[in-house]
Write an enzyme that holds these catalytic residues in place. Structure first.
Site, PDB file in Angstrom:
ATOM      1  N   LEU A 177     -62.784  78.086  30.791  1.00  0.00           N
ATOM      2  CA  LEU A 177     -63.576  77.032  31.445  1.00  0.00           C
ATOM      3  C   LEU A 177     -62.646  75.855  31.718  1.00  0.00           C
ATOM      4  O   LEU A 177     -61.757  75.565  30.912  1.00  0.00           O
ATOM      5  CB  LEU A 177     -64.698  76.602  30.478  1.00  0.00           C
ATOM      6  CG  LEU A 177     -65.482  75.336  30.770  1.00  0.00           C
ATOM      7  CD1 LEU A 177     -66.327  75.501  32.036  1.00  0.00           C
ATOM      8  CD2 LEU A 177     -66.439  75.003  29.601  1.00  0.00           C
TER       9      LEU A 177
ATOM     10  N   ASP B  93     -76.188  60.264  32.629  1.00  0.00           N
ATOM     11  CA  ASP B  93     -76.776  58.924  32.700  1.00  0.00           C
ATOM     12  C   ASP B  93     -77.789  58.711  31.576  1.00  0.00           C
ATOM     13  O   ASP B  93     -78.431  59.658  31.129  1.00  0.00           O
ATOM     14  CB  ASP B  93     -77.454  58.761  34.069  1.00  0.00           C
ATOM     15  CG  ASP B  93     -77.719  57.296  34.396  1.00  0.00           C
ATOM     16  OD1 ASP B  93     -77.226  56.410  33.659  1.00  0.00           O
ATOM     17  OD2 ASP B  93     -78.431  57.045  35.376  1.00  0.00           O
TER      18      ASP B  93
ATOM     19  N   HIS C  26     -72.939  55.762  24.133  1.00  0.00           N
ATOM     20  CA  HIS C  26     -71.794  56.479  24.696  1.00  0.00           C
ATOM     21  C   HIS C  26     -71.194  57.438  23.661  1.00  0.00           C
ATOM     22  O   HIS C  26     -70.789  58.554  23.997  1.00  0.00           O
ATOM     23  CB  HIS C  26     -70.727  55.499  25.185  1.00  0.00           C
ATOM     24  CG  HIS C  26     -71.204  54.595  26.303  1.00  0.00           C
ATOM     25  ND1 HIS C  26     -71.914  55.065  27.384  1.00  0.00           N
ATOM     26  CD2 HIS C  26     -71.067  53.244  26.499  1.00  0.00           C
ATOM     27  CE1 HIS C  26     -72.194  54.055  28.199  1.00  0.00           C
ATOM     28  NE2 HIS C  26     -71.698  52.937  27.679  1.00  0.00           N
TER      29      HIS C  26
HETATM   30  C1  FPP Z   1     -73.972  56.224  32.066  1.00  0.00           C
HETATM   31  O1  FPP Z   1     -74.967  55.716  31.200  1.00  0.00           O
HETATM   32  C2  FPP Z   1     -72.845  56.673  31.284  1.00  0.00           C
HETATM   33  C3  FPP Z   1     -71.595  56.149  31.358  1.00  0.00           C
HETATM   34  C4  FPP Z   1     -71.236  55.052  32.262  1.00  0.00           C
HETATM   35  C5  FPP Z   1     -70.521  56.629  30.461  1.00  0.00           C
HETATM   36  C6  FPP Z   1     -70.497  58.118  30.254  1.00  0.00           C
HETATM   37  C7  FPP Z   1     -69.602  58.388  29.146  1.00  0.00           C
HETATM   38  C8  FPP Z   1     -69.833  59.242  28.162  1.00  0.00           C
HETATM   39  C9  FPP Z   1     -70.980  60.144  28.066  1.00  0.00           C
HETATM   40  C10 FPP Z   1     -68.830  59.267  27.083  1.00  0.00           C
HETATM   41  C11 FPP Z   1     -68.277  60.571  26.809  1.00  0.00           C
HETATM   42  C12 FPP Z   1     -67.404  61.151  27.799  1.00  0.00           C
HETATM   43  C13 FPP Z   1     -66.272  61.758  27.478  1.00  0.00           C
HETATM   44  C14 FPP Z   1     -65.601  62.611  28.465  1.00  0.00           C
HETATM   45  C15 FPP Z   1     -65.641  61.604  26.165  1.00  0.00           C
HETATM   46  P1  FPP Z   1     -75.358  54.180  31.257  1.00  0.00           P
HETATM   47  O2  FPP Z   1     -74.472  53.438  30.344  1.00  0.00           O
HETATM   48  O3  FPP Z   1     -75.318  53.713  32.691  1.00  0.00           O
HETATM   49  O4  FPP Z   1     -76.819  54.246  30.741  1.00  0.00           O
HETATM   50  P2  FPP Z   1     -78.041  53.331  31.193  1.00  0.00           P
HETATM   51  O5  FPP Z   1     -78.284  53.609  32.658  1.00  0.00           O
HETATM   52  O6  FPP Z   1     -79.162  53.825  30.324  1.00  0.00           O
HETATM   53  O7  FPP Z   1     -77.672  51.907  30.914  1.00  0.00           O
END
Ligand code: FPP
Length: 250
Positions: A132, A21, A38
């Site tokens: 893994l 997150d 991301h």
């Molecule tokens: C939450 O942060 C994150 C996500 C919804 C996306 C997670 C995806 C990745 C880390 C991309 C990489 C993954 C792979 C497997 C390639 P948020 O957007 O909710 O952050 P915020 O709460 O600060 O707005």
């Protein structure tokens, strides 16, 4: 800061689950688009994978996209789908080189054809790797998973393959999409939020929880070692008393 030498290698969690997150906030702090967070988040996953390999974690399950995330703007959803596709294209050789098996879990029929196809190809190309298992939860929701298991069981009962009296926790867990892996020993959530957000609700019944303020794109293997060292200080009792655990009483 904790380093590799501070980790007891005989007490490493077999399975770590992570709620990655804080990507959006990371980008906002830098006046960048959310997708930049991301992209950096995908890069951060590399360091965590390295850390898992170094200490011998056998399963890493990361929450990449929840069922609720489908409600984000079409622009962000599309960018994330492209990111997953690119990740598979660019990382599959690295996964093989490092003996990492890739698995995707979730309501994958909601993904577009390209994303679905690339995930399945990556699973196929890495299926014999043994160091893994990287499990990516995409289009995943735990309540959906539990309801889906109940539906499958109901069908088995309707066609007399099983009887309702046979259903117990072990049998039920076989109908979850996570039946190929053990329950997580440690769950990490980054970015200072204290929620589970519909992630692995059944599987985390006895999991140790670890929360850190670090935003996911800044999470490194050193942060991972910090979480593992914290986990190693805890006493897992599974409902027993401390005396029972320490004296191995029943
Ligand atoms: C939450 O942060 C994150 C996500 C919804 C996306 C997670 C995806 C990745 C880390 C991309 C990489 C993954 C792979 C497997 C390639 P948020 O957007 O909710 O952050 P915020 O709460 O600060 O707005």
């Amino acid at each position: 800061m904790i380093s590799l030498e501070d980790i007891k290698l005989n007490a490493v969690p077999r399975h770590i689950a992570i709620i990655m997150d804080g990507n959006g906030r990371w980008a906002k702090q830098r006046q960048q688009q959310r997708i930049e967070g991301h992209i950096q988040g995908a890069a951060a996953l590399k360091s965590t994978l390295e850390g898992c390999l170094a200490v011998g974690v056998k399963y890493l399950t990361v929450y990449a996209f929840s069922l609720e995330n489908w409600d984000r703007s079409p622009q962000e959803v599309n960018s994330l789908m492209n990111l997953f596709v690119n990740y598979c294209h660019t990382e599959v050789d690295n996964l093989n080189k490092n003996n990492i098996r890739f698995k995707a879990i979730g309501k994958l029929d909601m993904l577009n054809d390209e994303c679905y196809r690339v995930l399945k190809i990556t699973e196929e190309k890495t299926k014999d790797n043994t160091a893994l298992t990287l499990v990516v939860a995409i289009s995943y929701g735990s309540r959906w998973e539990i309801v889906h298991a109940a539906q499958q069981l109901a069908k088995e009962i309707a066609c007399h393959k099983i009887q309702s009296e046979q259903i117990n926790e072990q049998l039920f867990a076989k109908y979850l999409i996570t039946d190929f892996m053990p329950d997580p020993d440690l769950l990490i959530r980054t970015s200072g939020e204290y929620r589970i957000s519909n992630y692995l609700l059944w599987q985390i019944a006895y999991t140790e929880l670890y929360f850190t303020n670090v935003l996911w794109p800044d999470f490194t293997k050193e942060e991972l070692y910090e979480a593992i060292a914290d986990y190693q200080k805890r006493e897992r009792r599974f409902g027993k008393t401390s005396e029972q655990i320490n004296h191995k009483l029943k």
